[in-house]
Design an enzyme around this catalytic site. Structure first.
Site, PDB file in Angstrom:
ATOM      1  N   THR A 278       0.840  -1.207   0.000  1.00 32.20           N
ATOM      2  CA  THR A 278       0.000   0.000   0.000  1.00 32.20           C
ATOM      3  C   THR A 278       0.866   1.245   0.000  1.00 32.20           C
ATOM      4  O   THR A 278       2.017   1.231   0.444  1.00 32.20           O
ATOM      5  CB  THR A 278      -0.863   0.107   1.268  1.00 32.20           C
ATOM      6  OG1 THR A 278       0.009   0.284   2.409  1.00 32.20           O
ATOM      7  CG2 THR A 278      -1.731  -1.104   1.458  1.00 32.20           C
ATOM      8  N   ASP A 279       0.287   2.332  -0.459  1.00 31.16           N
ATOM      9  CA  ASP A 279       0.858   3.627  -0.151  1.00 31.16           C
ATOM     10  C   ASP A 279       0.685   3.832   1.355  1.00 31.16           C
ATOM     11  O   ASP A 279      -0.079   3.109   2.009  1.00 31.16           O
ATOM     12  CB  ASP A 279       0.156   4.737  -0.954  1.00 31.16           C
ATOM     13  CG  ASP A 279       1.043   5.973  -1.099  1.00 31.16           C
ATOM     14  OD1 ASP A 279       1.980   6.144  -0.287  1.00 31.16           O
ATOM     15  OD2 ASP A 279       0.791   6.782  -2.014  1.00 31.16           O
TER      16      ASP A 279
END
Ligand SMILES: *[C@@H]1O[C@H](CO)[C@@H](O)[C@H](O)[C@H]1NC(C)=O
Ligand SMILES: *[C@@H]1O[C@H](CO)[C@@H](O)[C@H](O)[C@H]1NC(C)=O
Ligand SMILES: *[C@@H]1O[C@H](CO)[C@@H](O)[C@H](O)[C@H]1NC(C)=O
Ligand SMILES: *[C@@H]1O[C@H](CO)[C@@H](O)[C@H](O)[C@H]1NC(C)=O
Ligand SMILES: *[C@@H]1O[C@H](CO)[C@@H](O)[C@H](O)[C@H]1NC(C)=O
Ligand SMILES: *[C@@H]1O[C@H](CO)[C@@H](O)[C@H](O)[C@H]1NC(C)=O
Ligand SMILES: *[C@@H]1O[C@H](CO)[C@@H](O)[C@H](O)[C@H]1NC(C)=O
Ligand SMILES: *[C@@H]1O[C@H](CO)[C@@H](O)[C@H](O)[C@H]1NC(C)=O
Ligand SMILES: *[C@@H]1O[C@H](CO)[C@@H](O)[C@H](O)[C@H]1NC(C)=O
Ligand SMILES: *[C@@H]1O[C@H](CO)[C@@H](O)[C@H](O)[C@H]1NC(C)=O
Ligand SMILES: *[C@@H]1O[C@H](CO)[C@@H](O)[C@H](O)[C@H]1NC(C)=O
Length: 857
Positions: A278-279
């Protein structure tokens, strides 16, 4: 509704909020890695490694240990039993963020402007070496999202170009470079992350917008495939080890919970064998994201420093309680370790020897937890720069685009009086690194702002480099003066009226949404020059008939008011060139290198000329702002062409100090096998162990837990109590996606079957060749018209950069693949070649295409 299940709500109930909202169809189960193609050996080693792990150890590999808990911007847990320390992931796409004794490389947009594959590779390789020697496992770059839908998008400069082919080639070369150095690259941000506004609801709230969900980029399937996905396909084909899902939603499902994007498009169709992370903070659900295809949440905690995680303990519990099948957690770990072995991390790995959270030599070992949890030497001050300044300087000069030249350039060195005018020529009075994450526009602009930055080891300003050059030239003859206060118009005018040449420096900056510089919340609020730049130019041109304007900017700026002024004798765009800025520029100004750079984006007359604006006001109440990508594939030059909008400088434009010509276009049809939709099925999901029992996964007795650290263990054999989630066990009441835990053989998608999609897409259909006659550095481009009524007039499909001596010729050859000539059909979910006649064009820019031929299809 169910606070513990935001991902599921987004998938299952989005359309219930407002019936006509764009919708992302479900796709389950999450494809397991097969080790196809060049991944075979790494995959096999990963399977062996993971077969030996306990459940808690597998969970540790997947989940970040929490914000600021270790040295890198994100680190996974470790496997002490096997002497395996946690996986260090570190920004940025242009160097080692927060590093000392590291290089500040040119940004991606400059790499695009070189149109030079080998420079892209060399930069990737050099960046990879620096990350490797600092102890980084995953470099968080390169960037293909944003692609550049909006000219004022804040992070466009981190990526390459709004053209998907130029970006795709540069992505692939950068990835090969990084990974050849022994570091895992991360293609980001997947996908539709085209603006900073509303990318995260918390950030938007900080700016006073009352929204509770991130913006939804609503993208139709054709546009997704033909435009935004294209460079990611090249990244997968280049063997990229990781992909980062983005903050925004796509069709009202968060990118990191979006089974259509992660399971179907990325893993099933493109055949991606690495892992999805994920970011930072883009993780919105536990079980739901595991099913949707996520493999590694970063930095691991629910919110920065919350001490809780959707995964960690929860993932352990979810496997133990039978919700997540064993094969899914095995697949996460195998994907992570496959990437690790593929790039040869085991052969070159050193522990991180720098710290992201302090510049001091000694500091807390776990910054988030505090000094009482350990203190020691955290910055070993390892110099990793090698000879990288050379490639930085070369990219800087090779990317400097000559937009106008009335014979003023190159300078001869005989100019007696050189005036250097504008703040952008000088130093940042705060120091080159004086603003956190480069969040200001003081002095010369050599990098945008945000997480996509690094520390400068030094910054050679234009003022310094030009002064040195004039002193060297002049044998005591030349004079050189600089005025770097843009308010000192009188002083500038005084110099300009005496100068043999006035070099005027102006800029425009942008960056990431969490920093607001002068009212620009990441995205630019306008396309005009910053800091009174236009007034500086106008005052100088009124008083000097030889004014050369140098623009440092993150993208296009509006130049209509002055570019054709007769006293503006030359214009250079130097982008954001990194630490060697001044030296690179002097190489171009004095003709020490041949100019061959070309603009990787269009220079329009107005902002409106680009079409679609940024979405800067919420349009869905407190719900997710709805950003409809109604323009389809028509961004940048495709939009200008479609609307008969004449730009000032078109995509691909760039002058040379010499002239060249194109002739003798030849097209040779090849005979590839027909395109076949892939059929058949995958094998069953391999299971590399059994979950075991909860009592095996309890916190070890006597462990001193680091505060707020994310561990894989359970507090007790009571899973519900260990999870602490008030909604624990409500799965049966909530939506569990149909088929999500099915590990039986799955159909291979018609457009799938190989890295980057169906192998037939990469079959060559034609060879195209042309003769380029030249007296300097030249780039040939190949464009294609797909012919259909709803198609762009032309689209870039290939390019090559040559350096030729006076009078030399080169025969340029390029191929056209099936993909190059295809469209995406949302009905059949496959590529096809339309019936419309197709034409190939060869030339130097999107609007200068002297040669063309019909393709005999
Ligand atoms: C698995 O663990 C055993 C015992 O610790 C060890 O002998 C073996 O080499 C390990 N295999 C792998 C692939 O790590
Ligand atoms: C998980 O990682 C943490 C942090 O590195 C470590 O302290 C712990 O021992 C690891 N747990 C297991 C089961 O290896
Ligand atoms: C945000 O909007 C909601 C719903 O309209 C409202 O209840 C809430 O008070 C608003 N919050 C702020 C800070 O304006
Ligand atoms: C498990 O996840 C829920 C959210 O789904 C969270 O509230 C809870 O704190 C998590 N538990 C742990 C131990 O991190
Ligand atoms: C299993 O564990 C996960 C993670 O804590 C939880 O979200 C889920 O509700 C649990 N399911 C069941 C059936 O207990
Ligand atoms: C430097 O940048 C800061 C932050 O934008 C600004 O407030 C300050 O005025 C600038 N100073 C100089 C000397 O340019
Ligand atoms: C555009 O933004 C820049 C940077 O904030 C600012 O300096 C400039 O004055 C703005 N231009 C206009 C026309 O408002
Ligand atoms: C010169 O600069 C001043 C001060 O910024 C500005 O008011 C004026 O318009 C400029 N002159 C021209 C010719 O643009
Ligand atoms: C600029 O003006 C000077 C005299 O002030 C003249 O000698 C020179 O030829 C002019 N240059 C150009 C490029 O017009
Ligand atoms: C160009 O510069 C000269 C000074 O060299 C000045 O006399 C002239 O007015 C300028 N031209 C324009 C159009 O501003
Ligand atoms: C697990 O135990 C620790 C104390 O050791 C406590 O701080 C934490 O809140 C517990 N977790 C849950 C989810 O109850």
């Amino acid at each position: 509704m169910w606070p513990g299940w935001p991902g599921l709500v987004a998938i299952g109930a989005a359309s219930a909020v407002k019936a006509d909202l764009a919708y992302s169809p479900p796709f389950y189960p999450s494809p397991w890695a097969s080790g196809q193609g060049e991944w075979a050996v790494a995959h096999q080693r990963a399977v062996e490694f993971v077969s030996n792990l306990t459940l808690a150890e597998k969970v540790n590999l997947t989940t970040g240990v929490g914000w600021q808990e270790e040295s890198c911007v994100g680190e996974s847990g470790s496997i002490p039993r096997l002497g395996f320390w946690g996986i260090c992931t570190q920004d940025s796409p242009l160097g080692v963020r927060f590093g000392d004794y590291v290089s500040a490389f040119p940004a991606g947009v400059n790499v695009a402007a070189t149109w030079d594959r080998s420079l892209a590779y060399l930069r990737g390789r050099a960046m990879g070496e620096e990350h490797r020697d600092k102890g980084v496992d995953v470099q968080l770059g390169p960037v293909a999202g944003p692609l550049g839908r909006h000219p004022d998008g804040g992070r466009n400069w981190e990526g390459f170009s709004p053209d998907p082919v130029l970006t795709g080639v540069m992505m692939a070369e950068t990835i090969k470079g990084i990974q050849d150095a022994g570091v895992i690259a991360c293609a980001k941000h997947f996908i539709g992350n085209e603006q900073e506004h509303f990318r995260q609801s918390s950030e938007a709230q900080g700016y006073g917008y009352n929204i509770t969900e991130s913006v939804s980029s609503n993208i139709d399937d054709k546009t997704l495939h033909e435009l935004y996905l294209w460079p990611f396909a090249d990244a997968v084909r280049a063997g990229v080890g990781s992909v980062m899902c983005s903050y925004n939603q796509v069709n009202n499902s968060y990118s990191c919970s979006n089974s259509y994007l992660l399971n179907k498009v990325l893993k099933a169709e493109l055949g991606f064998q690495g892992f999805v992370m994920t970011d930072w903070g883009a993780h919105h659900g536990g079980v739901s994201t595991a099913f949707a295809g996520l493999d590694m949440p970063m930095p691991g905690d629910v919110a920065f420093g919350s001490g809780t995680s959707f995964w960690g303990t929860n993932l352990t519990a979810a496997v133990l309680n039978g919700t997540i099948p064993e094969w899914r957690i095995d697949d996460m770990a195998v994907r992570i370790m496959s990437a690790f072995y593929k790039v040869g991390r085991d052969a070159v790995r050193t522990p991180p020897n720098f710290n992201s959270w302090t510049t001091a030599e000694f500091g807390p070992l776990h910054a988030q937890a505090g000094p009482e949890y350990g203190w020691g030497k955290v910055n070993e001050r390892v110099n990793v720069r090698g000879q990288h300044a050379q490639v930085i300087r070369a990219i800087g000069s090779s990317s400097t685009v000559l937009l106008k030249n009335n014979g003023a350039l190159p300078l001869t060195g005989k100019e007696r009086f050189v005036a250097v005018l504008g703040e952008d020529a000088g130093s940042n009075a705060y120091g080159a690194n004086g603003c956190d994450d480069r969040g200001c526009d003081n002095g010369t602009l050599a990098m945008g702002w945000g997480s996509g930055t690094t520390n400068f080891p030094y910054l050679v300003t234009p003022e310094q480099a030009i002064q040195n050059q004039v002193i060297q030239n002049g044998l005591g003859e030349g004079e050189v003066y600089a005025v770097t206060d843009n308010g000192a118009i009188k002083q500038m005018v005084d110099l300009a009226s005496q100068a043999s040449v006035s070099l005027v420096f102006v800029n425009a900056d942008s960056g990431e949404g969490y920093i607001n510089v002068d009212g620009n919340e990441g995205d630019r609020k306008n396309l005009t020059l910053w800091k009174n730049g236009e007034a500086v130019i106008k005052n100088v041109t009124a008083n000097c008939n030889n004014t050369v304007v140098v623009i440092h900017s993150v993208g296009p700026v509006l130049i209509g008011e002055w570019y054709d002024h007769p006293n503006v004798t030359a214009i250079l765009w130097a982008g954001v060139p990194g630490q060697e800025s001044g030296n690179s520029l002097v190489d171009v100004l004095y003709g020490k290198v041949s100019t061959g750079a070309k603009t990787p984006f269009t220079w329009g007359k107005t902002r409106e000329a680009y079409g679609e604006s940024l979405l800067v006001e919420p349009n869905n109440g407190v719900g997710a702002p709805q950003d409809d990508f109604t323009e389809g594939v028509f961004i940048d030059y495709r939009h200008f062409d479609k609307n008969d909008e004449t730009p000032i400088y078109e995509f691909g434009y760039g002058l040379s100090y010499t002239t060249f010509s194109y002739s003798n276009l030849q097209v040779q049809a090849l005979n590839p096998l027909p395109y076949k939709p892939v059929t058949g099925k995958t094998g069953p999901a391999p299971s590399l162990g059994s979950a075991g029992k909860a009592s095996d996964d309890l916190y070890p007795s006597g462990l001193r837990k680091v505060a707020k650290y994310i561990y894989p263990w359970l507090n007790s054999t009571d899973l519900k109590a260990s999870s602490g989630d008030p909604d624990y066990g409500l799965d049966t009441l909530v939506y569990i996606p149909a088929g999500a835990s099915d590990g039986s053989p799955q159909p291979i998608l018609p457009a799938g079957g190989g890295p980057g999609g169906n192998p037939g897409l990469y079959d060559e259909l034609f060879w195209v060749s042309a003769t380029i006659t030249n007296t300097g550095d030249v780039i040939g481009d190949e464009y294609v018209s797909l012919g259909g009524p709803d198609e762009p007039k032309v689209v870039l499909r290939g390019f090559n950069r040559y350096t030729l001596g006076p009078g030399q010729q080169a025969v340029w050859t390029a191929s056209l693949t099936r993909r190059d000539l295809s469209n995406w059909d949302p009905e059949t979910q496959n590529w096809y070649i339309s019936k419309y006649p197709k034409t190939v064009y060869v030339g130097s820019s999107s609007r200068n295409l002297p040669l063309n031929a019909t393709l005999p299809l």
